[in-house]
Design a protein around this motif. Structure first.
Motif, PDB file in Angstrom:
ATOM      1  N   ARG A  73       0.826  -1.214   0.000  1.00 19.86           N
ATOM      2  CA  ARG A  73       0.000   0.000   0.000  1.00 19.86           C
ATOM      3  C   ARG A  73       0.861   1.264   0.000  1.00 19.86           C
ATOM      4  N   LYS A  99      -0.828   4.261   2.055  1.00 21.28           N
ATOM      5  CA  LYS A  99      -2.154   3.891   2.554  1.00 21.28           C
ATOM      6  C   LYS A  99      -3.304   4.599   1.824  1.00 21.28           C
ATOM      7  N   THR A 100      -3.070   5.038   0.608  1.00 25.49           N
ATOM      8  CA  THR A 100      -4.157   5.609  -0.190  1.00 25.49           C
ATOM      9  C   THR A 100      -4.634   4.638  -1.264  1.00 25.49           C
ATOM     10  N   ASP A 104     -10.252   0.567   1.376  1.00 23.51           N
ATOM     11  CA  ASP A 104     -10.018   0.380   2.815  1.00 23.51           C
ATOM     12  C   ASP A 104     -11.290   0.801   3.545  1.00 23.51           C
ATOM     13  N   LYS A 137     -12.072   0.591   6.573  1.00 25.13           N
ATOM     14  CA  LYS A 137     -11.875   1.212   7.889  1.00 25.13           C
ATOM     15  C   LYS A 137     -11.840   2.729   7.781  1.00 25.13           C
ATOM     16  N   VAL A 138     -11.321   3.248   6.684  1.00 23.68           N
ATOM     17  CA  VAL A 138     -11.229   4.703   6.524  1.00 23.68           C
ATOM     18  C   VAL A 138     -12.117   5.194   5.382  1.00 23.68           C
ATOM     19  N   LEU A 139     -13.093   4.369   5.002  1.00 28.20           N
ATOM     20  CA  LEU A 139     -14.087   4.703   3.965  1.00 28.20           C
ATOM     21  C   LEU A 139     -13.443   5.014   2.617  1.00 28.20           C
ATOM     22  N   LEU A 140     -12.378   4.294   2.288  1.00 27.69           N
ATOM     23  CA  LEU A 140     -11.718   4.437   0.988  1.00 27.69           C
ATOM     24  C   LEU A 140     -12.348   3.446   0.013  1.00 27.69           C
ATOM     25  N   ILE A 178     -20.025   4.130   7.152  1.00 27.20           N
ATOM     26  CA  ILE A 178     -19.605   4.227   8.548  1.00 27.20           C
ATOM     27  C   ILE A 178     -20.294   3.183   9.414  1.00 27.20           C
ATOM     28  N   ARG A 215     -21.601   0.354   8.492  1.00 28.96           N
ATOM     29  CA  ARG A 215     -21.448  -0.994   7.950  1.00 28.96           C
ATOM     30  C   ARG A 215     -22.783  -1.634   7.586  1.00 28.96           C
ATOM     31  N   ASP A 247     -13.985  -4.743   5.157  1.00 26.23           N
ATOM     32  CA  ASP A 247     -12.561  -4.462   5.122  1.00 26.23           C
ATOM     33  C   ASP A 247     -11.782  -5.718   4.740  1.00 26.23           C
TER      34      ASP A 247
END
Length: 379
Positions: free
Chosen positions: A85, A127-128, A148, A150-153, A180, A182, A188
């Motif tokens: 990543r 991590k993007t 991702d 976890k970070v809404l990516l 957010i 889920r 994830d």
């Protein structure tokens, strides 16, 4: 409807005919009539294993994380994407030379690596992005990021030029972006893991396991309803969606509190409706269990308009699937297989190459298996 659906999915797993063990180069494995369709018959001959140990450096960058693989007929080499990543180095794919012929798999070497670029023409920041899949398409290199949750990516499928620069992006259908609470969207690390390009140019993108709104992830007793998106490769617009029934986790962990999982980690198009899929499971204290499935999309329900499979009351026909190879059952000890490609051996014969993601872990390895294709499905 879901109970009937899962019963159908379980039934189609019973047609594998592989019973021998891969003790020698040349051991042959055949599934004559997957799903009862003898035109879909496939036969493979084992050509061996090659391992690149974790920690090998290539031009100052640690090699590993191989999560997708495809053959480039123009060069005779393979392209392989790393799921780094942008932590160890900017997100990238490799060009690999695979030395294989009728006598076996002799080696895999790195020719070069290419840095992938974002929409601004820059290398991806740490991590993007989470690169997981790669294929050669008609107008460039198609590759996918798992996103991702976890970070809404959000996950994505993009097209890159040979130098890694951004060309275009496919449209993400509704319901796939992480949320957010889920309630909907990808889980994830269980998202865009699979990518295949059909001869027609259509592109298939598969989830490792179910979206939140479609039901649970796999357990030891239940499977998971993964979606496959079918895209028009030229426009990047979704055309259809299908359900792939991921099998229950086949093996419990060695200890009661140990982790285990199962998911679809790769797809490969054989023609416009038949694909191979890797179901990759892991049980702590036991290891990986890798099964190669053949699926057929013909007559499967287009579920694009079904927002939630868990709340659906319509009749749904999943893709048909049939096991064609169980790597542990034939005597192999597979690592974390996430890459699969059909290519050419040095002697011009068709070969199936599998590759593993070592997670940059000293306890794992980058592992390649090769099989000669003796027979493949006929149209």
């Amino acid at each position: 409807m879901i109970k009937r659906f899962l019963a159908t999915a379980a039934f189609v797993l019973l047609s594998s005919t592989v019973t021998v063990r891969a003790t020698d180069i040349g051991a042959t494995f055949e599934t004559a009539c997957p799903f009862g369709d003898c035109a879909a018959g496939i036969a493979l001959s084992y050509l061996g294993e090659f391992v690149i140990p974790t920690g090998q450096m290539e031009n100052g960058v640690e090699f590993g994380g191989i999560s997708g693989l495809d053959f480039d007929a123009a060069t005779g080499h393979y392209i392989a994407i790393s799921d780094d990543r942008s932590d160890k180095a900017p997100a990238r794919f490799y060009e690999l030379d695979v030395d294989v012929d009728a006598s076996g798999l002799k080696g895999v070497s790195v020719v070069k690596h290419v840095t992938l670029k974002d929409k601004n023409g820059e290398p991806f920041a740490a991590k993007t992005v989470d690169p997981e899949s790669i294929r050669l398409g008609k107008d460039g290199i198609y590759w996918g990021s798992e996103g991702d949750a976890k970070v809404l990516l959000p996950p994505f499928i993009r097209v890159a030029a040979p130098d890694g620069s951004f060309l275009r992006e496919f449209k993400l259908p509704e319901g796939f972006a992480p949320t957010i609470d889920r309630s909907t969207g990808i889980r994830d690390n269980l998202a865009f893991e699979d990518l295949a390009v059909a001869p027609s140019g259509d592109v298939f993108v598969g989830l490792e396991a179910a979206l939140y709104q479609d039901g649970p992830k796999p357990s030891l007793t239940t499977g998971s309803l993964s979606r496959i998106i079918r895209y028009d490769g030229a426009s990047g617009e979704p055309k259809a969606q299908y359900v792939y029934p991921v099998s229950p986790i086949p093996q419990a962990a060695a200890k009661a509190d140990g982790g285990n999982d199962n998911g679809m980690s790769e797809m490969l198009a054989l023609d416009d409706h038949r694909l191979l899929a890797v179901e990759r499971s892991y049980a702590e204290g036991v290891g990986n269990n890798i099964k190669i499935m053949m699926m057929d999309l013909a007559d499967a329900t287009d579920i694009s308009a079904i927002a939630s499979l868990a709340k659906n009351d319509q009749r749904v026909v999943p893709v048909r699937k049939s096991q064609i190879l169980d790597l542990r059952a034939i005597g192999l000890v597979p690592d974390n297989i996430e890459a699969m490609s059909i290519g050419k051996a040095r002697d011009g014969t068709d070969v199936l190459i599998l590759g593993s993601d070592n997670n940059f872990s000293a306890a794992q390895k980058t592992q390649f298996y090769a099989f000669k294709i003796l027979r493949r499905p006929q149209q």
